[in-house]
Design a protein around this motif. Sequence first.
Motif, mmCIF file in Angstrom:
data_model
loop_
_atom_site.group_PDB
_atom_site.id
_atom_site.type_symbol
_atom_site.label_atom_id
_atom_site.label_comp_id
_atom_site.label_asym_id
_atom_site.label_seq_id
_atom_site.Cartn_x
_atom_site.Cartn_y
_atom_site.Cartn_z
ATOM 1 N N LEU A 256 -3.922 -18.972 6.068
ATOM 2 C CA LEU A 256 -3.960 -18.259 4.596
ATOM 3 C C LEU A 256 -4.900 -16.914 4.567
ATOM 4 N N THR A 257 -4.453 -15.797 4.077
ATOM 5 C CA THR A 257 -5.092 -14.579 4.043
ATOM 6 C C THR A 257 -4.760 -13.980 2.575
ATOM 7 N N LEU A 258 -6.159 -13.865 2.071
ATOM 8 C CA LEU A 258 -6.128 -13.256 0.551
ATOM 9 C C LEU A 258 -7.038 -12.253 0.518
ATOM 10 N N LYS A 259 -6.586 -10.999 0.078
ATOM 11 C CA LYS A 259 -7.553 -9.925 -0.180
ATOM 12 C C LYS A 259 -6.997 -9.053 -1.349
ATOM 13 N N THR A 260 -8.179 -8.611 -2.132
ATOM 14 C CA THR A 260 -7.802 -7.441 -3.353
ATOM 15 C C THR A 260 -8.538 -6.440 -2.934
ATOM 16 N N TYR A 261 -7.817 -5.232 -3.611
ATOM 17 C CA TYR A 261 -8.443 -3.949 -3.622
ATOM 18 C C TYR A 261 -7.846 -3.089 -5.015
ATOM 19 N N LYS A 262 -8.590 -1.888 -5.160
ATOM 20 C CA LYS A 262 -8.748 -1.438 -6.490
ATOM 21 C C LYS A 262 -7.248 -0.675 -6.746
ATOM 22 N N GLY A 263 -6.775 -0.754 -7.902
ATOM 23 C CA GLY A 263 -5.538 -0.326 -8.355
ATOM 24 C C GLY A 263 -5.654 1.034 -8.936
ATOM 25 N N ASN A 264 -6.728 1.445 -9.474
ATOM 26 C CA ASN A 264 -7.013 2.712 -9.815
ATOM 27 C C ASN A 264 -8.521 3.217 -9.885
ATOM 28 N N ASN A 265 -9.042 4.277 -9.907
ATOM 29 C CA ASN A 265 -10.386 4.702 -9.748
ATOM 30 C C ASN A 265 -11.330 4.364 -10.423
ATOM 31 N N GLY A 266 -10.917 4.018 -11.818
ATOM 32 C CA GLY A 266 -11.745 3.575 -12.933
ATOM 33 C C GLY A 266 -11.079 3.145 -14.034
ATOM 34 N N ASN A 267 -11.740 2.757 -15.034
ATOM 35 C CA ASN A 267 -10.773 2.511 -16.318
ATOM 36 C C ASN A 267 -9.924 3.358 -16.715
ATOM 37 N N ASN A 268 -8.516 2.970 -17.029
ATOM 38 C CA ASN A 268 -7.476 4.209 -17.597
ATOM 39 C C ASN A 268 -7.872 4.519 -19.009
ATOM 40 N N GLU A 269 -6.834 5.134 -19.303
ATOM 41 C CA GLU A 269 -6.971 5.687 -20.971
ATOM 42 C C GLU A 269 -7.038 4.505 -21.795
#
Length: 436
Positions: free
Chosen positions: A354-367
């Motif tokens: 089992l392999t689980l990884k996370t990563y950013k979906g944007n550079n910071g909080n959106n509008e």
Amino acid sequence: MIKKLLIIIFFILGCAENPKPLPDWILHTKNDPQIWSSVGLGPNREIATQQAINSIASQISVQIESKIKFIKTEHNFEIDQFSKSIIESRINISLPEVQINEVIKINNTWYARASLNKNYYFKLLEDKRQNAKITAINFLREAKNLNKREALQTIFKAYEEIETFLDSPIYVNYNGNPNSNLYSEIIFQFTECIQGIKINPEKYIYKFKSILPIRKKIPINISTTDNQSSDGLPFVINFDSGKTNKKMIALNNSMQILIDEIYPNSISGEISIQLDTPAILNRINIPRQFKIQPSARITIEILPLQFYIQSEEMNFDKKLDSKKIYPIVSQYIIDNYSGLISDSKEESDLHINLTLKTYKGNNGNNEWGIFKSYADFNMQVIMKDTNQEIFNFSINPVQGGDFQSHKNAGSQAINNLATQLKNEILPLFNASLIKN
């Protein structure tokens, strides 16, 4: 006025035709010990004639039924079917011999007089009984030189020959006994023949693991005590804990049961092998005396599968302090397969990676002030013995959001993934495992 009415009535009565008197044979049927007699009536010639014939048949039925109680006691027959068989046979013999002596029409009604000579009927019946007896004896002798299947069929033919004559015992000179009961001899020979069939599995206990593709062949030897060939004998196979052949036929005095699969959560099972006697005799409802079905049983001990699970669960390059995916997968295995979670990779049957990884979906909080993160997941399952990959599933991206940080959003993505794992991914894994 009254005088005129009386004159008219007398005139009508005087002109009316007097009813024709009925013959004595209609009003009084003679009771003759030598003859069955009957009278039938109906709106036409055909119906009246048929009624007279049916009445003769009814008298024969009464004569037969008087013997049925004795037959049931001596042979333990299922009485309704047995009596029906005999009565139908006797009626079929008698109907062509019924004589229609007279048919007349009186006042729009037809009358028919019929008769059947009892001595002639019983002589005809005895001739057929003797022919059946001779044929049955020949069948019994012929059966001794045949293979098992043909022998059983031939012995049963002997029974069918005399089946409708068993309202009286049939004695024959057979095997040196001048007063041998033919019915008893048939039952004895059939029982001896069928009990001489021996079902011998190579082993009586097997150990298998569930789910994994088995395709294990279990050899069965079909022997006979008199060395007659068992080829062609049909058998019924029952196995509630897995998939296997349902019907088999012996060839070269043997057969092989193929176990394709063991069902999940089965703790133990039993394979039963039974001779398919109805198939041999080509008769669904066979008489109770012939319901002899040699059988054998094989015990199947079902061992639990051992799973080794290697789970790498990361949230932004940091291992989770409390794993989310591993406990879901391990509990699913325990619940659905009664599987064991092994600490030893070498002693396990299946390896799950089992392999689980996370990563950013944007550079910071959106509008809207939301931090987005995504989770990627892969599940790989390998059979340890063959190193064969039997399941590989990847899903990405699973989104998560949070008002505080990407890390928290990653945790939310992992929670969303866990829900998909339970509801979608693991059922796919189960289907793949069974299919393989």
